[in-house]
Design a protein around this motif. Structure first.
Motif, PDB file in Angstrom:
ATOM      1  N   VAL A 193      -3.896  -4.807  -3.504  1.00 26.82           N
ATOM      2  CA  VAL A 193      -5.284  -5.133  -3.140  1.00 26.82           C
ATOM      3  C   VAL A 193      -5.370  -5.522  -1.664  1.00 26.82           C
ATOM      4  N   GLN A 194      -4.439  -6.384  -1.221  1.00 25.02           N
ATOM      5  CA  GLN A 194      -4.455  -6.803   0.181  1.00 25.02           C
ATOM      6  C   GLN A 194      -4.216  -5.607   1.106  1.00 25.02           C
ATOM      7  N   LEU A 195      -3.312  -4.736   0.708  1.00 23.96           N
ATOM      8  CA  LEU A 195      -3.050  -3.540   1.500  1.00 23.96           C
ATOM      9  C   LEU A 195      -4.287  -2.664   1.604  1.00 23.96           C
ATOM     10  N   GLN A 196      -4.910  -2.435   0.452  1.00 21.99           N
ATOM     11  CA  GLN A 196      -6.075  -1.536   0.434  1.00 21.99           C
ATOM     12  C   GLN A 196      -7.184  -2.062   1.338  1.00 21.99           C
ATOM     13  N   ARG A 197      -7.378  -3.350   1.341  1.00 22.05           N
ATOM     14  CA  ARG A 197      -8.446  -3.925   2.156  1.00 22.05           C
ATOM     15  C   ARG A 197      -8.125  -3.868   3.639  1.00 22.05           C
ATOM     16  N   SER A 198      -6.840  -3.767   3.968  1.00 21.05           N
ATOM     17  CA  SER A 198      -6.488  -3.762   5.389  1.00 21.05           C
ATOM     18  C   SER A 198      -6.179  -2.375   5.934  1.00 21.05           C
ATOM     19  N   VAL A 199      -5.631  -1.475   5.089  1.00 19.64           N
ATOM     20  CA  VAL A 199      -5.212  -0.176   5.621  1.00 19.64           C
ATOM     21  C   VAL A 199      -5.889   1.011   4.938  1.00 19.64           C
ATOM     22  N   GLY A 200      -6.646   0.779   3.881  1.00 16.22           N
ATOM     23  CA  GLY A 200      -7.303   1.898   3.203  1.00 16.22           C
ATOM     24  C   GLY A 200      -6.572   2.288   1.923  1.00 16.22           C
ATOM     25  N   LYS A 201      -6.557   3.562   1.626  1.00 10.55           N
ATOM     26  CA  LYS A 201      -6.053   4.047   0.339  1.00 10.55           C
ATOM     27  C   LYS A 201      -4.579   3.702   0.111  1.00 10.55           C
ATOM     28  N   VAL A 202      -4.260   3.381  -1.151  1.00 11.75           N
ATOM     29  CA  VAL A 202      -2.911   2.984  -1.546  1.00 11.75           C
ATOM     30  C   VAL A 202      -2.548   3.710  -2.843  1.00 11.75           C
ATOM     31  N   VAL A 203      -1.293   4.145  -2.931  1.00 11.78           N
ATOM     32  CA  VAL A 203      -0.778   4.705  -4.187  1.00 11.78           C
ATOM     33  C   VAL A 203       0.130   3.660  -4.826  1.00 11.78           C
ATOM     34  N   PHE A 204      -0.170   3.328  -6.078  1.00 10.68           N
ATOM     35  CA  PHE A 204       0.537   2.270  -6.806  1.00 10.68           C
ATOM     36  C   PHE A 204       1.333   2.927  -7.934  1.00 10.68           C
ATOM     37  N   PHE A 205       2.686   2.837  -7.870  1.00 16.08           N
ATOM     38  CA  PHE A 205       3.540   3.440  -8.890  1.00 16.08           C
ATOM     39  C   PHE A 205       4.117   2.368  -9.819  1.00 16.08           C
TER      40      PHE A 205
ATOM     41  N   GLY B  99     -10.157   3.637  -3.881  1.00 13.05           N
ATOM     42  CA  GLY B  99      -9.214   2.952  -3.000  1.00 13.05           C
ATOM     43  C   GLY B  99      -7.767   3.023  -3.418  1.00 13.05           C
ATOM     44  N   ILE B 100      -7.494   3.121  -4.737  1.00 12.67           N
ATOM     45  CA  ILE B 100      -6.122   3.056  -5.222  1.00 12.67           C
ATOM     46  C   ILE B 100      -5.912   4.093  -6.315  1.00 12.67           C
ATOM     47  N   ALA B 101      -4.768   4.768  -6.267  1.00  7.83           N
ATOM     48  CA  ALA B 101      -4.338   5.650  -7.361  1.00  7.83           C
ATOM     49  C   ALA B 101      -3.203   4.948  -8.089  1.00  7.83           C
TER      50      ALA B 101
ATOM     51  N   VAL C 175       2.502   3.199  -0.075  1.00 11.30           N
ATOM     52  CA  VAL C 175       2.891   3.305  -1.474  1.00 11.30           C
ATOM     53  C   VAL C 175       3.448   1.954  -1.915  1.00 11.30           C
ATOM     54  N   VAL C 176       3.006   1.486  -3.076  1.00 11.40           N
ATOM     55  CA  VAL C 176       3.562   0.273  -3.669  1.00 11.40           C
ATOM     56  C   VAL C 176       4.354   0.672  -4.901  1.00 11.40           C
ATOM     57  N   LEU C 177       5.657   0.362  -4.909  1.00 18.87           N
ATOM     58  CA  LEU C 177       6.515   0.618  -6.062  1.00 18.87           C
ATOM     59  C   LEU C 177       6.654  -0.686  -6.840  1.00 18.87           C
ATOM     60  N   ALA C 178       5.809  -0.825  -7.854  1.00 22.51           N
ATOM     61  CA  ALA C 178       5.778  -2.074  -8.611  1.00 22.51           C
ATOM     62  C   ALA C 178       7.017  -2.243  -9.479  1.00 22.51           C
ATOM     63  N   GLU C 179       7.577  -1.122  -9.940  1.00 24.33           N
ATOM     64  CA  GLU C 179       8.808  -1.147 -10.735  1.00 24.33           C
ATOM     65  C   GLU C 179       9.801  -0.175 -10.119  1.00 24.33           C
ATOM     66  N   LEU C 180      11.076  -0.488 -10.279  1.00 21.91           N
ATOM     67  CA  LEU C 180      12.101   0.393  -9.742  1.00 21.91           C
ATOM     68  C   LEU C 180      12.437   1.485 -10.746  1.00 21.91           C
ATOM     69  N   SER C 181      12.834   2.629 -10.212  1.00 23.26           N
ATOM     70  CA  SER C 181      13.275   3.736 -11.049  1.00 23.26           C
ATOM     71  C   SER C 181      14.742   3.547 -11.393  1.00 23.26           C
ATOM     72  N   TRP C 182      15.226   4.347 -12.358  1.00 25.17           N
ATOM     73  CA  TRP C 182      16.648   4.347 -12.668  1.00 25.17           C
ATOM     74  C   TRP C 182      17.406   5.336 -11.805  1.00 25.17           C
ATOM     75  N   THR C 183      16.719   6.166 -11.033  1.00 24.01           N
ATOM     76  CA  THR C 183      17.415   7.142 -10.183  1.00 24.01           C
ATOM     77  C   THR C 183      16.835   7.135  -8.778  1.00 24.01           C
ATOM     78  N   ALA C 184      17.702   7.416  -7.819  1.00 22.77           N
ATOM     79  CA  ALA C 184      17.250   7.521  -6.436  1.00 22.77           C
ATOM     80  C   ALA C 184      16.290   8.693  -6.284  1.00 22.77           C
ATOM     81  N   ALA C 185      16.556   9.783  -7.020  1.00 21.34           N
ATOM     82  CA  ALA C 185      15.717  10.972  -6.903  1.00 21.34           C
ATOM     83  C   ALA C 185      14.276  10.683  -7.320  1.00 21.34           C
ATOM     84  N   GLU C 186      14.097   9.909  -8.382  1.00 23.64           N
ATOM     85  CA  GLU C 186      12.746   9.604  -8.861  1.00 23.64           C
ATOM     86  C   GLU C 186      11.984   8.773  -7.832  1.00 23.64           C
TER      87      GLU C 186
END
Length: 713
Positions: free
Chosen positions: A545-557, A604-606, A625-636
């Motif tokens: 939310v703070q990012l979106q208000r300061s820089v615009g569109k954000v992708v949240f994974f 504002g956010i996907a 991009v906000v990565l809220a959770e980590l993946s199990w692989t570097a590729a992902e």
């Protein structure tokens, strides 16, 4: 085809004269052990494991029966064979699927027979003529549609109309070779050396074939569009007649457009495109955009509403199995597999469907030279043998050995795997078959930088404290298992405080298998990570939310649906309009969400699923991009970030990883970063150290156990 190896004179210059095979087996088993420590063994090394097992039995029987060996020497030789057998047993404990291979009492496949023959000849053994000549088993053409899924086949009504309109496919009058000529390398086991050549980065250069220069004029792009230089050079290779490609450009460099135009240049119609469900509509749009003179149809469900007379058929992996019958019969001239790392598991039905269909396309295409393209920016997930399924799809290898064209290139080197110079030459030979790998920094110099920034967060509430307590309890449970095993077998010379890494791995592997079987029941590594995601959800959403208000569109994974739900509720409460991209959406709904995010300033956010939205999408309207959770692989993780960092992006991209401090989350982030070295060395020619290739889940459990034992800080 029979292959013969020359007999060799017996070696007599070592103390192993009475059993010269044992040091060879010891060397081979150490190679297998090292390989298994970096993950599960691939097909070639599984055969090697099997051959070692039955040679140990053969040699033990020979040593026991040889009356010329003194009793003391016999005891010593048997002890050394027991050492090899012990390593085999430990390796099988790491990968339980190997246990059945220990039961084999003879070489059955030609590959296994060649290995046995070559090792025995290396030891100086004298073999009977029938053991020197190895005859390949004549390949049996497998049906495209396995019996198990035959009853699920559908034939859309419009396909019947197409077949009635043209019941005869064009005859293939191309002369066929009546026999395959013998080659100098026919007697060698070559798959392991090919993998080794990539694993070690032999040669040091990037893994990309030589491409023609840029043409003077762009005769390919439709009006209003223009291909980039790297795309144009690739298409010139297609124009020159090359037809099989592993297009491994980094994500975001326009692999879809290159594939669509390649089909046009090669006139590879009808063309089949197999893709993840999330990108089906995007592929149809790209076909219309880059080749407006061609028609694409997207196969949904049973395909009742497809355009049977289309040029391009687009289907997702999940429903391919029910369409194999008619797809194999309409005369496909090309096949594209998008996100080709999806087929790396050769035992999966998905992979088998793709490989069977590709084989049929090769058989039915006049000249036997269809356009076959495997697209993936991340072909290597855990191990270089991830190449196996892709190479089979492209017809470069059969799994057991190189196919004739690649064999010809390897033979032309004049070298064998016994020569150190063979490995860079072999790597170059495979690359020349059609590996194309370009990095963003090399071909899109104007593409902005990408930064991954870690944001540690403290889980100070009751939920956070319960997570840390659960981690400690899991570590102690693992430690108790470890100590029971040590007590039962004795310390066997372990120094005070020393930890047996083999037992650590065994305990962690057992826990991982039990966790997979248990699903979400009880505390295990999967439930732990999910709880951490839930605990981070509000903090990650608030940062977005703070990012979106300061820089615009954000992708949240996020990885889990409940984390996505929490985030969406927080965005709504904060007055920010968000769209959702999930795996359970219809193709139309998902595409509308993508269009709204990219085109509507009010969105504002996907909020995206790591697994469902991490491939093939264009979300470059955002640069954060906000990565809220980590993946199990570097590729992902890489794929997710590159939904934003791709052609069309004109802002520096920052990916913010939300990491729960003082939890296993921190170790997982470290392990993911270490995994990046595999592709860098195998594909990009970088001289980075590559860490052990075990899955991140297993490495994380081993870390928890060592921590509980006081070994890891």
């Amino acid at each position: 085809m029979p292959t013969t190896a020359p007999a060799r004179r017996k070696k007599t210059s070592r103390r192993d004269d009475e059993a010269p095979l044992i040091p060879i087996l010891a060397r081979k088993v150490r190679e297998i052990e090292a390989k298994s420590q970096r993950g599960k063994l691939g097909p070639t090394n599984r055969v090697k494991f099997q051959v070692i097992a039955f040679l140990v039995r053969e040699e033990r029987a020979r040593v026991k029966a040889d009356a010329t060996i003194a009793d003391a020497a016999r005891a010593e030789l048997l002890k050394r064979l027991d050492g090899v057998a012990t390593i085999l047993a430990k390796t099988a404990a790491r990968d339980t699927s190997l246990i059945q291979l220990l039961e084999a009492d003879q070489a059955t496949s030609p590959v296994a027979k060649r290995m046995r023959r070559d090792w025995l000849l290396e030891s100086g053994a004298e073999l009977a003529p029938e053991e020197l000549i190895i005859t390949d088993i004549a390949p049996v053409a497998a049906p495209v549609v396995p019996a198990a899924i035959a009853e699920r086949q559908v034939i859309p009504p419009s396909i019947e109309a197409r077949q009635l309109a043209n019941p005869f496919l064009a005859p293939d009058l191309t002369p066929r070779a009546t026999s395959t000529p013998r080659r100098r390398l026919d007697g060698w086991e070559l798959m392991s050396p090919l993998y080794k050549a990539f694993e070690t980065g032999a040669g040091g250069a990037a893994a990309s074939m030589e491409l023609p220069p840029v043409p003077e004029y762009d005769h390919i792009s439709p009006k209003g569009l223009e291909v980039m230089v790297h795309q144009s050079r690739f298409l010139e290779s297609v124009r020159a007649g090359h037809r099989t490609f592993l297009l491994a450009d980094e994500p975001g460099l326009g692999k879809t457009a290159q594939s669509v135009l390649a089909a046009s240049v090669a006139n590879a119609y009808p063309l089949l495109v197999v893709v993840p469900n999330v990108v089906k509509m995007n592929w149809a749009r790209e076909v219309e955009r880059w080749t407006p003179q061609r028609r694409a149809t997207v196969i949904q469900g049973d395909g009742d509403d497809i355009d049977a007379f289309a040029d391009v058929f687009i289907v997702n992996y999940e429903i391919l199995d029910r369409h194999l019958s008619w797809l194999s019969a309409i005369g496909l001239r090309g096949m594209v597999v998008d996100e080709a790392h999806f087929i790396k598991n050769l035992s999966s039905q998905r992979s088998q469907n793709v490989l069977a269909l590709a084989s049929r396309v090769r058989e039915s295409t006049p000249g036997g030279n269809p356009l076959l393209m495997a697209l993936t920016g991340t072909p290597l997930i855990n191990d270089v043998e991830d190449f196996d399924a892709i190479w089979r799809f492209l017809g470069w290898t059969t799994g057991d050995k190189p196919a004739p064209k690649l064999m010809e290139k390897l033979d032309a080197t004049g070298l064998t795997p016994a020569d150190k110079a063979f490995y860079p030459e072999a790597r170059d030979a495979v690359i020349s078959m059609g590996i194309v790998r370009r990095k963003k920094k090399d071909v899109a110099a104007d593409l902005p930088d990408k930064l991954i920034a870690d944001l540690p967060v403290q889980l100070d509430d009751e939920f956070g404290r319960s997570i840390r307590q659960a981690e400690r309890e899991l570590g102690e449970r693992l430690a108790a298992k470890y100590r029971r095993i040590i007590d039962a077998r004795g310390d066997r010379g372990l120094a005070p405080g020393e930890i047996d890494d083999d037992i650590v791995r065994l305990v962690a592997l057992n826990e991982l298998e039990e966790s997979k079987a248990a699903g979400t029941g009880g505390d295990n590594v999967f439930t732990m990570v999910r709880k951490i995601g839930q605990a981070k959800a509000q903090l990650a959403a608030d940062y977005a939310v703070q990012l979106q208000r300061s820089v615009g569109k954000v992708v949240f994974f996020a990885k889990h649906i409940d984390v996505m739900d929490q985030a969406e509720a927080h965005f709504a409460a904060s007055g920010i309009r968000a769209v959702s991209i999930r795996g359970d959406q219809s193709t139309t709904v998902r595409q509308q969400a993508i269009d709204d995010f990219n085109g509507d300033p009010a969105v504002g956010i996907a909020v995206c699923s790591l697994t469902a939205a991490g491939v093939g999408l264009n979300l470059q309207a955002a640069s954060n991009v906000v990565l809220a959770e980590l993946s199990w692989t570097a590729a992902e993780q890489t794929q997710a970030i590159d939904r934003v960092h791709r052609i069309g992006q004109d802002e520096p991209v920052t990916a913010w990883r939300i990491i729960a401090a003082h939890t296993i989350d921190t170790k997982i982030a470290e392990l993911i970063d270490q995994k990046q070295g595999l592709a860098a060395r195998a594909l990009d020619g970088e001289t980075l150290d590559v860490v052990a290739g075990e899955p991140v889940q297993l490495a994380a459990l081993m870390h928890l156990l060592r921590q509980a034992l006081g070994a890891d800080a």
